[in-house]
Design a protein around this motif. Structure first.
Motif, PDB file in Angstrom:
ATOM      1  N   HIS A 255       0.034  26.101 -80.328  1.00  0.00           N
ATOM      2  CA  HIS A 255      -0.326  26.057 -81.744  1.00  0.00           C
ATOM      3  C   HIS A 255      -0.979  24.737 -82.127  1.00  0.00           C
ATOM      4  O   HIS A 255      -1.985  24.718 -82.841  1.00  0.00           O
ATOM      5  CB  HIS A 255       0.891  26.304 -82.640  1.00  0.00           C
ATOM      6  N   GLY A 256      -0.445  23.628 -81.646  1.00  0.00           N
ATOM      7  CA  GLY A 256      -1.069  22.340 -81.911  1.00  0.00           C
ATOM      8  C   GLY A 256      -0.189  21.408 -82.716  1.00  0.00           C
ATOM      9  O   GLY A 256       0.848  21.792 -83.260  1.00  0.00           O
ATOM     10  N   THR A 257      -0.622  20.144 -82.785  1.00  0.00           N
ATOM     11  CA  THR A 257       0.100  19.106 -83.516  1.00  0.00           C
ATOM     12  C   THR A 257      -0.903  18.185 -84.201  1.00  0.00           C
ATOM     13  O   THR A 257      -2.106  18.256 -83.947  1.00  0.00           O
ATOM     14  CB  THR A 257       0.974  18.255 -82.567  1.00  0.00           C
ATOM     15  N   GLY A 258      -0.393  17.293 -85.029  1.00  0.00           N
ATOM     16  CA  GLY A 258      -1.231  16.280 -85.657  1.00  0.00           C
ATOM     17  C   GLY A 258      -1.960  16.795 -86.876  1.00  0.00           C
ATOM     18  O   GLY A 258      -1.855  17.965 -87.249  1.00  0.00           O
ATOM     19  N   GLY A 259      -2.734  15.898 -87.477  1.00  0.00           N
ATOM     20  CA  GLY A 259      -3.414  16.236 -88.718  1.00  0.00           C
ATOM     21  C   GLY A 259      -4.908  16.447 -88.577  1.00  0.00           C
ATOM     22  O   GLY A 259      -5.581  16.794 -89.543  1.00  0.00           O
ATOM     23  N   GLY A 260      -5.449  16.211 -87.382  1.00  0.00           N
ATOM     24  CA  GLY A 260      -6.897  16.376 -87.213  1.00  0.00           C
ATOM     25  C   GLY A 260      -7.657  15.323 -87.979  1.00  0.00           C
ATOM     26  O   GLY A 260      -8.240  15.580 -89.025  1.00  0.00           O
TER      27      GLY A 260
ATOM     28  N   SER B 210      -6.011  26.136 -79.140  1.00  0.00           N
ATOM     29  CA  SER B 210      -4.998  25.697 -80.103  1.00  0.00           C
ATOM     30  C   SER B 210      -5.540  25.851 -81.511  1.00  0.00           C
ATOM     31  O   SER B 210      -6.684  26.267 -81.717  1.00  0.00           O
ATOM     32  CB  SER B 210      -4.597  24.234 -79.835  1.00  0.00           C
ATOM     33  N   GLY B 211      -4.715  25.516 -82.491  1.00  0.00           N
ATOM     34  CA  GLY B 211      -5.100  25.610 -83.892  1.00  0.00           C
ATOM     35  C   GLY B 211      -4.456  24.481 -84.663  1.00  0.00           C
ATOM     36  O   GLY B 211      -4.575  23.321 -84.318  1.00  0.00           O
ATOM     37  N   HIS B 212      -3.773  24.819 -85.757  1.00  0.00           N
ATOM     38  CA  HIS B 212      -2.946  23.911 -86.559  1.00  0.00           C
ATOM     39  C   HIS B 212      -3.747  22.972 -87.452  1.00  0.00           C
ATOM     40  O   HIS B 212      -3.436  22.828 -88.637  1.00  0.00           O
ATOM     41  CB  HIS B 212      -1.999  23.113 -85.660  1.00  0.00           C
ATOM     42  N   ILE B 213      -4.777  22.314 -86.905  1.00  0.00           N
ATOM     43  CA  ILE B 213      -5.479  21.278 -87.666  1.00  0.00           C
ATOM     44  C   ILE B 213      -6.621  21.854 -88.509  1.00  0.00           C
ATOM     45  O   ILE B 213      -7.270  21.108 -89.259  1.00  0.00           O
ATOM     46  CB  ILE B 213      -6.021  20.180 -86.731  1.00  0.00           C
TER      47      ILE B 213
END
Length: 289
Positions: free
Chosen positions: A181-186, A211-214
């Motif tokens: 899914h991913g981490t961090g804020g991009g 991945s995604g999330h950001i």
């Protein structure tokens, strides 16, 4: 291949890996498509249902498999959720049994595309609900889909999909896809692309890392020199993909505006496998917008 009818099959291995078995024909024009999506935030009023339906209908026309990286739900309007506010709920979900309503309405909505889903992973929105409300929205949705004979596998935050292409019933090529899914804020400067180096180290054997999330989008092919089991030195490409979102969250106010995240791209990715040459399969990533 008959348009709309998947020629592939999928199953969940005892290890939790989603395995797809696809026929491969060594002829010019052969191709097999997959739709890679993330961060649909389906129940949010700003989630673009029309665009999602357009892409899902196109997936049916192409006989494509659908792989989702999580945050299918937004699910922030439950009692006691500090992230919630009254303007971010659809009328059909404004009920006492809010979380149940999310699953029920989404299950009905997704029905036309059941048979094309390979995997739905979990994102931070689903894991927060699991921690706070002790219910797994992703597992419940996938359960409803499997009752209708969908091949969908309920993934985790960190999952694998293995695609095996077979010619005349015999395995000829395997692709490994890491679904995270991913981490961090991009960040504004890198748009989260600095994670590529980390991901390449974590999953050196993956052919594709998605991945995604950001809510940013990029495709970075990373060239590698590899040694085969027969001692041959070959060059391979590891494809790194960041999927965008379907949530149109930028505007004049709201969380994204106040945090200064800026506008984000909307859509998904198409993953196209095609005959590259005699006994060779190529990979192409195409933005679905």
């Amino acid at each position: 291949m008959a348009a709309g009818k998947p020629v592939w099959s999928a199953r969940k291995l005892p290890t939790g890996v989603a395995e797809v078995s696809c026929p491969w024909v060594n002829r010019i024009g052969w191709e097999q498509w997959f739709l890679l999506s993330s961060d649909r935030h389906w129940d949010n009023p700003k989630s673009d249902h029309k665009l999602q339906a357009d892409h899902l209908n196109e997936a049916v026309k192409r006989g494509a498999g659908i792989i989702d990286c999580g945050d299918f739900f937004c699910a922030m309007q439950g009692t006691g959720d500090p992230r919630g506010h009254k303007g971010a709920i659809r009328p059909e979900h404004n009920k006492d049994h809010y979380l149940d309503a999310l699953v029920e309405t989404c299950s009905d909505w997704i029905r036309p595309w059941d048979q094309h889903f390979v995997l739905i992973g979990k994102g931070n929105h689903e894991t927060k609900v699991m921690a706070r409300k002790e219910t797994d929205l992703t597992a419940r949705l996938c359960h409803d889909m499997t009752l209708r004979s969908s091949p969908v596998v309920c993934g985790e935050y960190n999952s694998w999909v293995r695609i095996r292409f077979r010619q005349d019933g015999q395995k000829c090529r395997t692709f490994s896809i890491k679904v995270y899914h991913g981490t961090g804020g991009g960040g504004a400067s890198t748009r989260g692309a600095q994670a590529i180096n980390t991901h390449a180290t974590w999953w050196p054997d993956a052919d594709i890392v998605v991945s995604g999330h950001i809510h940013h989008t990029w495709h970075v092919p990373v060239a590698r020199e590899c040694l085969t089991t027969s001692g041959e030195v070959v060059e391979k490409i590891q494809h790194h993909l960041s999927c965008p979102t379907y949530k149109r969250e930028w505007g004049t106010s709201g969380f994204s505006v106040e945090r200064g995240f800026g506008p984000r791209p909307i859509g998904a990715y198409w993953l196209r496998f095609y005959r590259k040459g005699n006994q060779e399969i190529g990979v192409q990533a195409i933005l679905a917008d």
